[in-house]
Design an enzyme around this catalytic site. Structure first.
Site, PDB file in Angstrom:
ATOM      1  N   CYS A   1     -47.546  83.707  48.195  1.00  0.00           N
ATOM      2  CA  CYS A   1     -46.668  84.822  48.545  1.00  0.00           C
ATOM      3  C   CYS A   1     -45.215  84.410  48.280  1.00  0.00           C
ATOM      4  O   CYS A   1     -44.723  83.429  48.856  1.00  0.00           O
ATOM      5  CB  CYS A   1     -46.855  85.206  50.008  1.00  0.00           C
TER       6      CYS A   1
ATOM      7  N   CYS B   1     -52.475  96.890  62.633  1.00  0.00           N
ATOM      8  CA  CYS B   1     -51.037  96.705  62.465  1.00  0.00           C
ATOM      9  C   CYS B   1     -50.822  96.380  60.990  1.00  0.00           C
ATOM     10  O   CYS B   1     -51.249  95.327  60.507  1.00  0.00           O
ATOM     11  CB  CYS B   1     -50.541  95.565  63.355  1.00  0.00           C
TER      12      CYS B   1
END
Length: 335
Positions: free
Chosen positions: A58, A190
């Site tokens: 990432c 979430c």
């Protein structure tokens, strides 16, 4: 409560996002105020229970093992450390504790068994428990649910089209499949994203479309502003303008009217006035505490002072009732 829609087009969301700024904020604030608890903000605390050494790439994350940052790799925390952190968070006003581990995916091993014990312990403190542990299977999601987990965080980060530019070690569908597994276990979801990655406004719109067109909207939608970290590929990205944050929060509030929209990473660089704009535009949750996993964040005491100034109240845990899998002997009805 505002009715929900699950067939948004990119053109519809883009038209909302690009409205004149004050008109956009007014519309979002109007929808937000239709909820009787519009001045309640959920305070969550996010702790890193296992830091660094992640196999993912990432581009924004200092926990990726392949990047040379100043982050110190730390093993999985002990149960007592997690309980102490939960006690401190609850005393500071938090009603939810989120535990993050720098894993690519959950593995069925001793470490996961320890996380299960952490979930059980925090759940017994009458706090909502959330985990973000990477990808997980339906069976692993069910184990977490049975232990008392309330929510699972798995952000989609950006649009499907932009995703490969940010992350190459997993696919967008990997993300969506984990969210489906979370739903199958009847956990709350979430899921949100990050702005400031070098994405286009079209990417932001597409990301919101993915979330808003889910069969059930995520109960919590974090909107993060990139916090650039030296040593990561996105270290030189400029700070996200506050106007962009407000636009994202307002658009999220309009297209997902009943979700909790969380003003997440990036708050440390925002003034009280800038945060007030975000709350007015529909933000109804924050992360509080000195750190968000590994990046700086405002302290509890500063946030409570801001709440007093703005007339905001903290939201109780389980405001919408406990999921069936967290009930003990009592019956809890939704409010």
């Amino acid at each position: 409560m505002q009715p929900t829609k699950h067939n948004w087009t990119k053109e519809e969301i883009s038209a909302i996002y690009h409205k004149p700024f004050l008109d956009l904020v007014y519309e979002a604030a109007t929808i937000h105020r239709e909820n009787a608890a519009y001045n309640e903000v959920q305070v969550s605390s996010l702790i890193s229970i296992k830091t660094g050494g992640c196999a993912e790439d990432c581009s924004y994350c200092p926990q990726a093992a392949r990047y040379h940052t100043d982050l110190e790799v730390q093993p999985l925390m002990q149960l007592g450390q997690v309980v102490s952190a939960a006690v401190k968070a609850k005393e500071g006003g938090a009603s939810r504790l989120c535990m993050g581990a720098a894993w690519r995916e959950v593995r069925d091993n001793r470490d996961f068994d320890r996380v299960i014990e952490m979930v059980k312990a925090v759940n017994e403190m009458d706090m909502e428990v959330c985990c973000t542990l990477g990808m997980l299977t339906e069976n692993q999601a069910q184990r977490l649910a049975d232990a008392g987990l309330y929510a699972y965080n798995h952000n989609i980060d950006t649009s499907e089209e932009d995703y490969k530019r940010i992350i190459t070690t997993r696919t967008y569908n990997d993300r969506l499949n984990t969210i489906k597994n979370v739903r199958k276990a009847k956990l709350t979801v979430c899921s949100g994203g990050i702005i400031g990655l070098g994405e286009t406004t079209e990417d932001r719109v597409a990301m919101l479309q993915t979330l808003a067109n889910m069969e059930v909207h995520p109960e919590s939608v974090p909107v993060n502003a990139l916090v650039p970290v030296k040593g990561t590929p996105l270290a030189d990205q400029p700070r996200v303008p506050i106007w962009d944050m407000v636009r994202m929060i307002a658009t999220a509030r309009i297209v997902m009217p009943n979700s909790v929209v969380r003003l997440s990473a990036g708050r440390n660089e925002m003034s009280t006035l800038e945060q007030a704009f975000c709350f007015m535009a529909g933000a109804s949750s924050i992360f509080a505490g000195d750190k968000l996993l590994t990046t700086p964040n405002p302290a509890f005491i500063d946030d409570m002072a801001m709440f007093e100034l703005l007339g905001l109240k903290t939201r109780d845990a389980f405001k919408n009732g406990r999921p069936a899998n967290t009930l003990k002997d009592e019956v809890v009805t939704a409010i």
